[in-house]
Design an enzyme around this catalytic site. Sequence first.
Site, PDB file in Angstrom:
ATOM      1  N   HIS A  17       0.847  -1.206   0.000  1.00  0.00           N
ATOM      2  CA  HIS A  17       0.000   0.000   0.000  1.00  0.00           C
ATOM      3  C   HIS A  17       0.880   1.254   0.000  1.00  0.00           C
ATOM      4  CE1 HIS A  17      -3.081  -2.575   2.411  1.00  0.00           C
ATOM      5  NE2 HIS A  17      -3.541  -2.469   1.185  1.00  0.00           N
ATOM      6  N   LYS A  41     -18.468  -5.637   6.800  1.00  0.00           N
ATOM      7  CA  LYS A  41     -17.304  -6.430   6.395  1.00  0.00           C
ATOM      8  C   LYS A  41     -16.755  -7.254   7.552  1.00  0.00           C
ATOM      9  CE  LYS A  41     -13.813  -5.982   2.969  1.00  0.00           C
ATOM     10  NZ  LYS A  41     -12.623  -5.348   2.499  1.00  0.00           N
ATOM     11  N   ARG A  91      -1.375  -6.283  -7.499  1.00  0.00           N
ATOM     12  CA  ARG A  91      -0.252  -7.132  -7.124  1.00  0.00           C
ATOM     13  C   ARG A  91      -0.008  -8.226  -8.156  1.00  0.00           C
ATOM     14  NH1 ARG A  91      -2.695  -8.090  -1.277  1.00  0.00           N
ATOM     15  NH2 ARG A  91      -4.424  -8.334  -2.722  1.00  0.00           N
ATOM     16  N   SER A 128      -2.914  -7.785   3.524  1.00  0.00           N
ATOM     17  CA  SER A 128      -3.317  -7.487   4.906  1.00  0.00           C
ATOM     18  C   SER A 128      -3.875  -8.730   5.587  1.00  0.00           C
ATOM     19  CB  SER A 128      -4.378  -6.383   4.925  1.00  0.00           C
ATOM     20  OG  SER A 128      -3.857  -5.207   4.399  1.00  0.00           O
TER      21      SER A 128
HETATM   22  O1  PNS Z   1      -8.677  -2.924   0.690  1.00  0.00           O
HETATM   23  P1  PNS Z   1      -9.905  -3.478   0.029  1.00  0.00           P
HETATM   24  O2  PNS Z   1     -10.726  -4.269   1.006  1.00  0.00           O
HETATM   25  O3  PNS Z   1      -9.594  -4.231  -1.232  1.00  0.00           O
HETATM   26  O4  PNS Z   1     -10.769  -2.199  -0.406  1.00  0.00           O
HETATM   27  C1  PNS Z   1     -12.023  -2.348  -1.033  1.00  0.00           C
HETATM   28  C2  PNS Z   1     -12.691  -0.979  -1.148  1.00  0.00           C
HETATM   29  C3  PNS Z   1     -12.816  -0.329   0.208  1.00  0.00           C
HETATM   30  C4  PNS Z   1     -11.854  -0.089  -2.029  1.00  0.00           C
HETATM   31  C5  PNS Z   1     -14.083  -1.209  -1.799  1.00  0.00           C
HETATM   32  O5  PNS Z   1     -14.776  -2.182  -1.067  1.00  0.00           O
HETATM   33  C6  PNS Z   1     -14.904   0.068  -1.854  1.00  0.00           C
HETATM   34  O6  PNS Z   1     -14.648   0.929  -2.655  1.00  0.00           O
HETATM   35  N1  PNS Z   1     -15.881   0.172  -0.932  1.00  0.00           N
HETATM   36  C7  PNS Z   1     -16.667   1.384  -0.754  1.00  0.00           C
HETATM   37  C8  PNS Z   1     -18.131   1.150  -1.140  1.00  0.00           C
HETATM   38  C9  PNS Z   1     -18.297   1.252  -2.650  1.00  0.00           C
HETATM   39  O7  PNS Z   1     -18.077   2.293  -3.245  1.00  0.00           O
HETATM   40  N2  PNS Z   1     -18.655   0.114  -3.276  1.00  0.00           N
HETATM   41  C10 PNS Z   1     -18.870   0.016  -4.701  1.00  0.00           C
HETATM   42  C11 PNS Z   1     -17.627  -0.477  -5.404  1.00  0.00           C
HETATM   43  S1  PNS Z   1     -17.864  -0.682  -7.131  1.00  0.00           S
END
Ligand code: PNS
Length: 161
Positions: A17, A41, A91, A128
């Site tokens: 990150h 989550k 990644r 993570s």
């Molecule tokens: O670190 P992660 O868990 O891969 O992050 C995922 C994240 C937080 C980027 C994704 O779940 C997200 O954008 N969530 C916010 C809610 C949202 O906008 N959802 C629609 C995505 S198309």
Amino acid sequence: MRTALFPGSFDPLHNGHLEVIETASELFDSVIVAALSNPQKGEPLFGDEERQEMIRESVAHLDNVKVAAFASLVVDLAREVGADVIVKGLRATSDFDYELQMAQMNEAISGLVTVFLPSASSRSFIASSLVREIARLGGAARVSAMVPAPVAKRLEERFPA
Ligand code: PNS
């Protein structure tokens, strides 16, 4: 002025990150790192405040990076903070399908584009979820080189050897 938004769970932030944040801070005028607060989550290892604090401490050397938390659609946060693009790290090809789908969905519902930054191969195995699992099972010291120092410190405090 071009602003990039880097959203994620960051539970916890790791060196992959940090690499994305450092690259984005060179490519854009300003970067906002936003940690998702999402009760659906499941219980995160680190709470919202602590995750933000660890990110803030880890990016203290970067003048143009700010940290936020969010519990909304990422595209709504982007509009709120005036971000021009979303930035995500890739990644491996295993990340690609899901990230591409999210990028396309976000573009479809808002017009906001996602820029992907590849991680260095030396860091592409860091996740993570694995850091959390190893720390929980007594291996915090073994993953300390894979996370920024403020994260390593908290992992070792939380899971003493
Ligand atoms: O670190 P992660 O868990 O891969 O992050 C995922 C994240 C937080 C980027 C994704 O779940 C997200 O954008 N969530 C916010 C809610 C949202 O906008 N959802 C629609 C995505 S198309």
